[in-house]
Enzyme design. Sequence first.
Site, mmCIF file in Angstrom:
data_model
loop_
_atom_site.group_PDB
_atom_site.id
_atom_site.type_symbol
_atom_site.label_atom_id
_atom_site.label_comp_id
_atom_site.label_asym_id
_atom_site.label_seq_id
_atom_site.Cartn_x
_atom_site.Cartn_y
_atom_site.Cartn_z
ATOM 1 N N LEU A 33 5.863 4.180 4.937
ATOM 2 C CA LEU A 33 5.835 3.258 6.072
ATOM 3 C C LEU A 33 4.555 2.417 6.124
ATOM 4 C CD1 LEU A 33 7.253 5.616 8.877
ATOM 5 C CD2 LEU A 33 8.515 4.054 7.368
ATOM 6 N N HIS A 37 7.325 -1.864 8.915
ATOM 7 C CA HIS A 37 8.181 -0.872 9.579
ATOM 8 C C HIS A 37 7.706 -0.644 11.016
ATOM 9 C CE1 HIS A 37 8.269 0.501 5.211
ATOM 10 N NE2 HIS A 37 9.538 0.215 5.451
ATOM 11 N N ASP A 150 13.471 -8.877 4.170
ATOM 12 C CA ASP A 150 14.653 -8.695 3.313
ATOM 13 C C ASP A 150 15.789 -9.512 3.945
ATOM 14 O OD1 ASP A 150 13.761 -6.336 1.423
ATOM 15 O OD2 ASP A 150 13.027 -5.890 3.423
ATOM 16 N N SER A 185 4.944 -4.632 1.760
ATOM 17 C CA SER A 185 6.068 -3.990 1.087
ATOM 18 C C SER A 185 5.581 -2.677 0.485
ATOM 19 C CB SER A 185 6.583 -4.900 -0.035
ATOM 20 O OG SER A 185 7.372 -4.162 -0.946
HETATM 21 P P1 AMP Z 1 12.370 -0.590 3.374
HETATM 22 O O1 AMP Z 1 11.733 0.690 3.741
HETATM 23 O O2 AMP Z 1 11.545 -1.444 2.447
HETATM 24 O O3 AMP Z 1 13.794 -0.436 2.932
HETATM 25 O O4 AMP Z 1 12.433 -1.438 4.713
HETATM 26 C C1 AMP Z 1 12.974 -0.928 5.896
HETATM 27 C C2 AMP Z 1 13.056 -2.035 6.908
HETATM 28 O O5 AMP Z 1 11.759 -2.579 7.135
HETATM 29 C C3 AMP Z 1 13.932 -3.213 6.430
HETATM 30 O O6 AMP Z 1 14.670 -3.715 7.531
HETATM 31 C C4 AMP Z 1 12.922 -4.204 5.953
HETATM 32 O O7 AMP Z 1 13.372 -5.538 6.004
HETATM 33 C C5 AMP Z 1 11.786 -3.974 6.931
HETATM 34 N N1 AMP Z 1 10.537 -4.457 6.369
HETATM 35 C C6 AMP Z 1 9.987 -4.137 5.178
HETATM 36 N N2 AMP Z 1 8.855 -4.831 4.977
HETATM 37 C C7 AMP Z 1 8.678 -5.617 6.068
HETATM 38 C C8 AMP Z 1 7.695 -6.566 6.474
HETATM 39 N N3 AMP Z 1 6.654 -6.857 5.708
HETATM 40 N N4 AMP Z 1 7.835 -7.171 7.667
HETATM 41 C C9 AMP Z 1 8.900 -6.883 8.457
HETATM 42 N N5 AMP Z 1 9.858 -5.999 8.141
HETATM 43 C C10 AMP Z 1 9.753 -5.375 6.962
#
Ligand code: AMP
Length: 285
Positions: A33, A37, A150, A185
């Site tokens: 996280l 997140h 995303d 990310s």
């Molecule tokens: P992930 O853990 O990368 O699968 O992401 C989980 C959620 O967090 C998804 O809805 C992503 O789009 C969101 N997310 C990831 N990185 C970011 C970011 N930099 N800004 C906003 N939301 C994010």
Amino acid sequence: MKVIKKIKECKSVVSSLRRQGYRIGFVPTMGSLHQGHQSLIRMASKDCDKVFISIFVNPTQFGPGEDYKKYPRDIKKDCMLAEKEGVDYIFFPTAQEMYRSDYKTFVVVRKLGQIMCGKYRPGHFKGVATVVLKLFNIVNAHKAYFGQKDYQQMIIIKKMVYDLDLDVDIVSGPTIRESDGLAMSSRNKYLSSEERENAVVLYQSLNMAKDMIKCGEKDLEKIKKKALKKLKGNKFIKSVDYFEFRDPITLEERKKAEKKHKSLLVASAIWIGKTRLIDNVVIKV
Ligand code: AMP
């Protein structure tokens, strides 16, 4: 905060909360996280009485040779951050819990899942839609939160919810960035310090496109050529999967910036060494 590993237990906790009249917010994640997140968790906490997040590195959305095995996992740190943010429940299943050995069913959002990242990661969005539908059935939240980072994923989930008449509101949150503009990310951890410094060129190229459109340039092919030149001119960028202009709702490709379209999505995916990064901006025309 409670960590739940079993589907059955999660369903029974959710139905008890629903019976008591609580509004449930849900943030699906793959863990590791960060502030991206965190911002979605904060949105959920504001809107809802109880916040669930899921932490699940979903094997079905990774292609052969992709980073499923080495994807960063740190459940202890994630639990600490989640607790600090006021998360009430973490759903943290194993792959076997989610996909029993006789698993057969998948969800395909046609067309939208085959363009942009879908073209370069065949089957990726089929895995995403499938796991998100399963998570929606397990967590049964009133609202679910997705990041615009995303963007294509967020559109695909909205389409799946609409097409399958699911009773969950999809809320999208803005992309959270590092101070130099790089979108946060979990995969940024893969970058060497030199790669990390140069990764910002992705956001810079999207902003260059934005500035050119703001200055009245209508020929998106011309802008794309300039952006590709900028990206490919950086010696740390191994390749560019795509740099595209699309309608922000339908994801239809756009070749010209026209006033009638109101806004445009500019999205790109690049490789820095062995790391694939994606980013996007939405521009008012
Ligand atoms: P992930 O853990 O990368 O699968 O992401 C989980 C959620 O967090 C998804 O809805 C992503 O789009 C969101 N997310 C990831 N990185 C970011 C970011 N930099 N800004 C906003 N939301 C994010």
